[in-house]
Design an enzyme around this catalytic site. Structure first.
Site, PDB file in Angstrom:
ATOM      1  N   LYS A  14     -45.277  17.635 -40.459  1.00  0.00           N
ATOM      2  CA  LYS A  14     -46.004  16.450 -40.918  1.00  0.00           C
ATOM      3  C   LYS A  14     -46.889  16.840 -42.090  1.00  0.00           C
ATOM      4  CE  LYS A  14     -50.219  17.797 -39.234  1.00  0.00           C
ATOM      5  NZ  LYS A  14     -51.385  18.128 -40.088  1.00  0.00           N
ATOM      6  N   PRO A  98     -43.543  27.143 -41.637  1.00  0.00           N
ATOM      7  CA  PRO A  98     -44.643  28.115 -41.690  1.00  0.00           C
ATOM      8  C   PRO A  98     -45.612  27.876 -40.537  1.00  0.00           C
ATOM      9  CG  PRO A  98     -44.306  27.069 -43.840  1.00  0.00           C
ATOM     10  CD  PRO A  98     -43.468  26.314 -42.857  1.00  0.00           C
ATOM     11  N   MET A  99     -46.108  28.970 -39.958  1.00  0.00           N
ATOM     12  CA  MET A  99     -47.029  28.846 -38.830  1.00  0.00           C
ATOM     13  C   MET A  99     -48.465  28.775 -39.334  1.00  0.00           C
ATOM     14  SD  MET A  99     -45.179  31.522 -36.218  1.00  0.00           S
ATOM     15  CE  MET A  99     -46.341  31.248 -34.883  1.00  0.00           C
ATOM     16  N   GLY A 100     -49.257  27.909 -38.702  1.00  0.00           N
ATOM     17  CA  GLY A 100     -50.678  27.838 -39.014  1.00  0.00           C
ATOM     18  C   GLY A 100     -50.989  27.342 -40.405  1.00  0.00           C
ATOM     19  N   GLY A 102     -51.036  23.903 -41.406  1.00  0.00           N
ATOM     20  CA  GLY A 102     -51.412  22.496 -41.506  1.00  0.00           C
ATOM     21  C   GLY A 102     -50.224  21.554 -41.487  1.00  0.00           C
ATOM     22  N   LEU A 103     -49.033  22.081 -41.157  1.00  0.00           N
ATOM     23  CA  LEU A 103     -47.829  21.251 -41.097  1.00  0.00           C
ATOM     24  C   LEU A 103     -47.534  20.756 -39.684  1.00  0.00           C
ATOM     25  CD1 LEU A 103     -45.469  23.297 -43.470  1.00  0.00           C
ATOM     26  CD2 LEU A 103     -46.802  21.251 -44.024  1.00  0.00           C
ATOM     27  N   GLY A 104     -48.313  21.214 -38.706  1.00  0.00           N
ATOM     28  CA  GLY A 104     -48.168  20.709 -37.344  1.00  0.00           C
ATOM     29  C   GLY A 104     -46.986  21.248 -36.584  1.00  0.00           C
ATOM     30  N   GLY A 105     -46.431  22.388 -36.997  1.00  0.00           N
ATOM     31  CA  GLY A 105     -45.213  22.894 -36.371  1.00  0.00           C
ATOM     32  C   GLY A 105     -45.333  23.126 -34.875  1.00  0.00           C
ATOM     33  N   SER A 108     -45.493  19.816 -33.101  1.00  0.00           N
ATOM     34  CA  SER A 108     -44.195  19.156 -33.161  1.00  0.00           C
ATOM     35  C   SER A 108     -43.216  19.791 -32.181  1.00  0.00           C
ATOM     36  CB  SER A 108     -43.647  19.223 -34.592  1.00  0.00           C
ATOM     37  OG  SER A 108     -42.495  18.427 -34.741  1.00  0.00           O
ATOM     38  N   ASP A 140     -52.704  16.357 -32.299  1.00  0.00           N
ATOM     39  CA  ASP A 140     -51.611  15.967 -33.203  1.00  0.00           C
ATOM     40  C   ASP A 140     -50.320  15.625 -32.465  1.00  0.00           C
ATOM     41  OD1 ASP A 140     -53.164  16.307 -35.421  1.00  0.00           O
ATOM     42  OD2 ASP A 140     -52.166  18.117 -36.145  1.00  0.00           O
TER      43      ASP A 140
END
Length: 284
Positions: A14, A98-100, A102-105, A108, A140
């Protein structure tokens, strides 16, 4: 007969198209207004239902599986406990995001686990019931469970579906790990952005209240954002470290990506107002 593996469950990233901090609540959390949109870059998960209650996680990313506090396992365990389901699952995570950043992986991945296992275990919880489980694990997670682009308020859990444009993005992942907790605890973080009606927010220029602070503390983020701003309107997602630039055409984003300095990592993705997880739900 052994259970078949249910494959290719997407866990999309996200972006926070804007992020405003409206104050600190009595419980210590911050009151937010933000706009979530998915992008078509995803982790992928496979699931196999087991007769025994063990939950087993495999991953292509070293360190993910060793973490017993992993959100995927916590999500699956929470669904077991809520429904009384006495079976288990073997789970495979193909970590691509990518971890950590800000993409919410991680959120998700947990949401996809709840949605997929609710179907595969035939536990028949509603979307709202799944979102309640998810909210206990992370603010999130509900937006990924509902699966639509959303304006969010509160700590991010009060959602209203929206339909922003679906542009192309160039996302850069700086080589920096930004601690969300550290950002929200920093005394220099702006916390007094006035709450505004959604129509006002959707029609004014978008910004991220965390960006100035993070840029001042992480030179890698400052460098990536400075470079990206030469090509497109750009800002940070979440508390960082990832930044994104907005393009109307895929070719424009790819042309900028081709010029990305070798020390930076980036990718091109399209905005999506409907999560690919919702599309996957309609398949066996």
């Amino acid at each position: 007969m052994p259970a078949a593996i249910s494959r290719n469950w997407p866990a999309p990233a996200k972006l926070n198209l804007f992020l405003h901090i409206n104050g600190r609540r009595a419980d210590g959390y911050h009151a937010l207004q933000t706009l979530f949109q998915f992008i078509d870059c995803c982790d992928m998960l496979d699931f196999k239902v087991t007769e025994t209650p063990e939950l087993i996680l495999h991953s292509n990313m070293s360190g993910v599986v060793a973490d017993s506090d992993n959100l995927i396992l916590r999500a699956a365990k929470s669904l077991q406990q809520t429904t009384g389901f006495n079976g288990g699952a073997e789970i495979w995570l193909d970590k691509r995001l990518p971890m950590g950043g800000g993409l919410g992986g991680g959120s998700s991945d947990a949401a996809t686990t709840l949605v997929a296992l609710n179907k595969l275990w035939h536990t028949q919880l509603s979307t709202e019931e799944l979102a309640k489980i998810g909210l206990k694990l992370g603010a999130d997670i509900p937006v990924f469970i509902h699966g639509f682009a959303a304006f969010a308020e509160g700590v991010g859990e009060r959602l209203q579906a929206v339909n922003p444009s679906e542009p192309w993005y160039l996302v850069i992942a700086p080589d920096a790990h930004v601690s969300t907790a550290d950002v929200f605890q920093d005394p220099l973080l702006p916390r007094e952005t006035p709450k505004l009606a959604i129509d006002t927010l959707m029609s004014q220029p978008w910004a991220n209240d965390c960006q100035k602070l993070v840029v001042s503390k992480y030179p890698q983020v400052a460098k990536a954002l400075g470079w990206l701003l030469e090509y497109a309107p750009s800002r940070m997602t979440g508390t960082g470290a990832c930044v994104f630039g907005e393009f109307t055409q895929q070719q424009q984003a790819l042309a900028a990506l081709a010029k990305l300095p070798s020390e930076m990592q980036g990718f091109v993705a399209q905005g999506m107002n409907l999560s690919p997880l919702i599309t996957r739900l309609s398949h066996p």
